[in-house]
Design an enzyme around this catalytic site. Structure first.
Site, short mmCIF file in Angstrom:
data_model
loop_
_atom_site.label_atom_id
_atom_site.label_comp_id
_atom_site.label_asym_id
_atom_site.label_seq_id
_atom_site.Cartn_x
_atom_site.Cartn_y
_atom_site.Cartn_z
N CYS A 8 -3.48 -18.39 8.93
CA CYS A 8 -4.31 -17.86 7.84
C CYS A 8 -5.42 -18.86 7.47
O CYS A 8 -5.17 -19.88 6.82
CB CYS A 8 -3.48 -17.51 6.61
N CYS B 21 -12.24 -13.95 5.66
CA CYS B 21 -11.08 -13.97 6.55
C CYS B 21 -11.33 -15.02 7.63
O CYS B 21 -12.29 -14.91 8.41
CB CYS B 21 -10.87 -12.59 7.17
N THR C 155 -8.07 -18.56 5.36
CA THR C 155 -8.35 -18.72 3.92
C THR C 155 -7.15 -19.38 3.23
O THR C 155 -7.32 -20.15 2.28
CB THR C 155 -8.71 -17.37 3.27
O1 PYC Z 1 -7.18 -15.88 8.27
O2 PYC Z 1 -8.07 -15.87 6.27
C1 PYC Z 1 -7.33 -15.39 7.13
C2 PYC Z 1 -6.59 -14.16 6.81
C3 PYC Z 1 -6.54 -13.51 5.62
C4 PYC Z 1 -5.70 -12.42 5.80
C5 PYC Z 1 -5.27 -12.42 7.09
N1 PYC Z 1 -5.81 -13.51 7.70
#
Ligand code: PYC
Length: 323
Positions: free
Chosen positions: A251, A88, A253
């Site tokens: 996000c 994450c 990832t």
């Molecule tokens: O920032 O990788 C991320 C992530 C995955 C799910 C929610 N945030």
């Protein structure tokens, strides 16, 4: 009454709940081994600390565990309202900024073992004067973190998916979790359109399941990213997470998966900064490094601690383990 202390932060609007106290033992072995035991024998820990009535669908948990890799300073398991994450990005930025707030890490690079591999988090020096006032609960702590992720790659290109008679296309890529990345969805990527974005992304995901389109080794493609253009960054995205909550951050990832596709298409070169904006307006900066045949993304963002407390688990409470 069990007591479990927590510290909450948010990274570009997406919350992370840091937990360090476990009321049971996960045994020895790698962080992946510990995740298997947590999943199999203690999944109610996840629902207790994260789900309603204490938490919400949006929260992501970061459980600190002992790393097995001797080169790592930390081990971490990430989880959400419906299960566990491989890695994450926003969670790692939140984890490191939270530990900086507690005075437990200092600017520099920290190696972290996750269930899907070792990552490197670099805590940047604070713009505040060094020394007095920094660290433990002083309210001043360095909070900008770069996360050098595990290798990211594109698995499938231009996959057609039909929802309500409309065919869209996208790539399936890995960035620490599995993503479907789509541009030709035709939806407005903005806050006033969240319901339609959520509904559409969910139905895209259902089509993946129905048509057995997977990531490598049959893995569930459980995150959907809908991209659009914006004058404020190189791209804007709406990201739907596995438990139907959308990611308030860009996000980490998902941006890693995006960078792998951009590099594969020759749209970015090594070291070039890519700015990815979330649907709420927060921005991560990303770039790739090529190591041998691997595309290694690095994501940079800021996190802010926002609350701390203690979860109380009363065994008489019918919803003690969450809803
Ligand atoms: O920032 O990788 C991320 C992530 C995955 C799910 C929610 N945030």
């Amino acid at each position: 009454m069990k007591r479990i202390p927590f510290l909450d932060s948010h990274t570009g609007g997406e919350p992370t709940r840091l937990i360090e106290t476990l009321p049971f033992d996960l045994g020895a072995g790698s962080v992946a081994d510990k995740l298997s035991r947590l999943k199999k024998d203690h999944d109610d820990f996840r629902t207790t600390v994260l789900n309603e009535p204490r938490g919400s669908d949006v929260l992501v948990g970061a459980l600190l565990v002992e790393p097995a890799d001797p080169t790592c300073q930390l081990g971490v398991i990430y989880f959400n309202n419906v299960g566990y994450l491989g890695m994450c990005g926003h969670g790692t930025i939140g984890l490191i900024a939270s530990l900086a707030y507690l005075g437990r890490v200092h600017p520099g690079t920290i190696r972290v073992e996750t269930p899907v591999g070792v990552i490197e988090a670099t805590l940047h020096s604070s713009p505040l004067p060094e020394g007095e006032g920094l660290g433990v609960r002083a309210g001043k702590y360095p909070n900008k973190v770069s996360v050098k992720n595990i290798p990211a790659y594109r698995h499938l290109t231009h996959v057609p998916v039909t929802v309500d008679g409309k065919t869209i296309h996208g790539d399936v890529a890995w960035g620490g979790n599995w993503f479907f990345l789509c541009h030709d969805h035709g939806l407005d990527v903005n806050m006033s359109n969240l319901e339609a974005l959520t509904d559409f992304s969910w139905r895209v995901r259902e089509q993946f399941t129905a048509n057995e389109i997977t990531g490598a080794n049959g893995a569930d493609v459980d995150h959907v990213e809908l991209f659009a253009s914006t004058p404020e960054a190189d791209s804007k995205s709406f990201v739907l997470c596995p438990g139907k909550a959308y990611d308030r951050s860009p996000c980490g990832t998902g941006t890693s998966a995006k960078l792998a596709c951009l590099y594969a298409d020759g749209k970015i070169v090594e070291g070039q900064i890519w700015k990815q904006q979330s649907v709420v307006g927060s921005i991560f900066e990303g770039s790739v490094q090529i190591e041998g045949k691997n595309i290694i993304p690095t994501i940079t963002g800021e996190a802010w601690v926002m609350s701390e407390g203690t979860i109380l688990v009363d065994e008489r409470d019918p919803f003690a383990n969450g809803i």
